[in-house]
Write an enzyme that holds these catalytic residues in place. Structure first.
Site, PDB file in Angstrom:
ATOM      1  CG  HIS A 189     -32.288  -5.652  -5.311  1.00 42.65           C
ATOM      2  ND1 HIS A 189     -31.887  -4.704  -4.399  1.00 42.65           N
ATOM      3  CD2 HIS A 189     -31.391  -5.565  -6.343  1.00 42.65           C
ATOM      4  CE1 HIS A 189     -30.829  -4.063  -4.869  1.00 42.65           C
ATOM      5  NE2 HIS A 189     -30.495  -4.563  -6.024  1.00 42.65           N
ATOM      6  CG  HIS A 247     -31.584  -1.482  -9.660  1.00 44.43           C
ATOM      7  ND1 HIS A 247     -30.790  -1.913 -10.696  1.00 44.43           N
ATOM      8  CD2 HIS A 247     -30.977  -1.887  -8.530  1.00 44.43           C
ATOM      9  CE1 HIS A 247     -29.757  -2.571 -10.197  1.00 44.43           C
ATOM     10  NE2 HIS A 247     -29.841  -2.568  -8.881  1.00 44.43           N
ATOM     11  CD  GLU A 250     -28.882   0.108  -6.419  1.00 46.66           C
ATOM     12  OE1 GLU A 250     -29.495  -0.708  -5.711  1.00 46.66           O
ATOM     13  OE2 GLU A 250     -27.793  -0.166  -6.964  1.00 46.66           O
TER      14      GLU A 250
HETATM   15  C1  BGC Z   1     -26.699  -4.522  -5.904  1.00 45.87           C
HETATM   16  C2  BGC Z   1     -25.783  -5.555  -6.488  1.00 45.87           C
HETATM   17  C3  BGC Z   1     -26.610  -6.525  -7.261  1.00 45.87           C
HETATM   18  C4  BGC Z   1     -27.289  -5.774  -8.354  1.00 45.87           C
HETATM   19  C5  BGC Z   1     -28.128  -6.663  -9.189  1.00 45.87           C
HETATM   20  C6  BGC Z   1     -27.371  -3.839  -7.036  1.00 45.87           C
HETATM   21  O1  BGC Z   1     -28.276  -2.920  -6.543  1.00 45.87           O
HETATM   22  O2  BGC Z   1     -26.022  -3.606  -5.098  1.00 45.87           O
HETATM   23  O3  BGC Z   1     -25.052  -6.206  -5.486  1.00 45.87           O
HETATM   24  O4  BGC Z   1     -25.839  -7.571  -7.777  1.00 45.87           O
HETATM   25  O5  BGC Z   1     -28.084  -4.765  -7.808  1.00 45.87           O
HETATM   26  O6  BGC Z   1     -28.376  -6.103 -10.410  1.00 45.87           O
END
Ligand code: BGC
Length: 357
Positions: free
Chosen positions: A106, A177, A315
């Protein structure tokens, strides 16, 4: 007061809260710290409004999280994982910040979810955020100028339009998110939500949660949401144990689009409130993340803590680890090109079914 202490200065930039509304009473509250969608009020089938995204009531909790869950944030420069935090572009290897074991996740520690965005509220229902990510920020090449617009339409859609340009070839993959709970934040988990995902294929993961590179049919797997089913129906199946639930990228079918030509990605329904959420996107994939790392330790806006699986993320994205997977759709943004991506989250109820997919 629902929100306190969002007016601060971080690295010389002012932070605050910004409210979008439409004529049907929907309200979306953002902060420019990480473009977080802090709250989203939508009606149920009886016209009762609830806040259906998970978040916090103080900026402090977003700034210094015990563990980062990316509540309501923009994710960039690259959504999801890049294996070993490296990739090769134009013959040069780039080393990214590793913030998820050996992987980059991310956008890194100082991803777009942690920066203060310049803000321009255009009207009651439209806001724009801008940021320049400098060359080699978190390891990525190129000065990247990013602009994101959010519009709350009269059709009860939250429309997100992303744009970016770079002065040097780079990789980009932006997403949003929010953790949705159609019953309302703090009102149980999302196991009972019924979901349809418009995907015949998904990208399986290795033990480090990196795609193996295979494209696998959802048929006869826990990933089959082509016919609507509850999130909880197969969530504890053996194949989902390594990820503690759903945390997978679905490859969207291109067979159904909305009037703007965005692909129908998913539809989520909750029976008691009758709330419905539909997702449309220009992206080729969507990560279904069922909030498996929420652990009852972070505080919600209404005192309750965020439960394990208390919200689900949808997402829209290019596939995880694409910079290292040549068979996946390309995520390179070249100098002189414009990155464009749009996603629509549309909110309805079981009462107006005729208007929805
Ligand atoms: C991911 C997860 C990650 C999470 C964190 C998600 O978008 O797919 O693997 O742990 O975000 O909050």
């Amino acid at each position: 007061m629902r929100f306190i202490d969002f007016e601060k200065e971080i690295e010389g930039k002012p932070t605050g809260l910004f409210v979008l509304s439409n004529n049907n009473g929907l309200e979306a509250v953002f902060t420019n710290f990480g473009q977080r969608l802090v709250s989203l009020l939508v009606p149920d089938k009886n016209g009762v409004f609830d806040d259906i995204v998970l978040g916090h009531s103080t900026l402090e909790e977003y700034l210094y999280p015990e563990s980062e869950h990316y509540f309501g944030a923009i994710i960039g420069r690259y959504a999801n994982r890049i294996a070993n935090g490296t990739f090769v572009l134009d013959g040069k290897e780039y080393a990214l910040v590793k913030n998820n074991g050996e992987n980059h996740l991310h956008g890194g520690v100082k991803g777009f979810h942690t920066v203060v965005w310049e803000t321009n509220q255009i009207s009651a229902n439209k806001i724009e955020f801008a940021y320049v990510s400098e060359h080699l920020e978190e390891g990525y090449p190129g000065n990247l100028k990013v602009k994101v617009a959010y519009i709350l339409t009269e059709d009860n859609e939250l429309k997100i339009i992303y744009e970016a340009v770079t002065d040097q070839n780079t990789v980009v993959n932006l997403t949003h998110h929010s953790y949705f709970n159609l019953k309302g934040e703090g009102k149980g988990d999302i196991g009972d939500h019924i979901i349809k995902i418009n995907a015949d294929y998904f990208t399986p993961l290795n033990k480090n949660m990196i795609p193996t590179g295979e494209i696998v049919s959802v048929i006869n797997t826990s990933m089959d949401f082509t016919i609507p089913k509850s999130i909880e129906k197969h969530i504890d199946n053996k194949e989902l144990l390594p990820t503690k639930g759903y945390d997978h990228n679905f490859i969207l079918n291109k067979n159904q689009t909305n009037t703007e030509g965005l692909i129908f990605a998913a539809k989520v329904e909750e029976a008691i409130t009758g709330r419905i959420l539909e997702v449309y996107t220009s992206e080729p994939g969507m990560q279904l993340y069922s909030g498996n790392f929420l652990n009852n330790k972070t505080k919600g806006k209404n005192i309750e803590n965020h439960l394990f699986r208390g919200g689900l993320c949808l997402e829209t994205q290019h596939f995880p680890d694409s910079p290292n997977q040549k068979e996946f759709p390309c995520v390179i943004l070249k100098q002189g090109e414009i990155y464009r991506s749009s996603t629509v989250y549309r909110f309805g109820t079981s009462k107006e079914k005729a208007n929805l997919i």
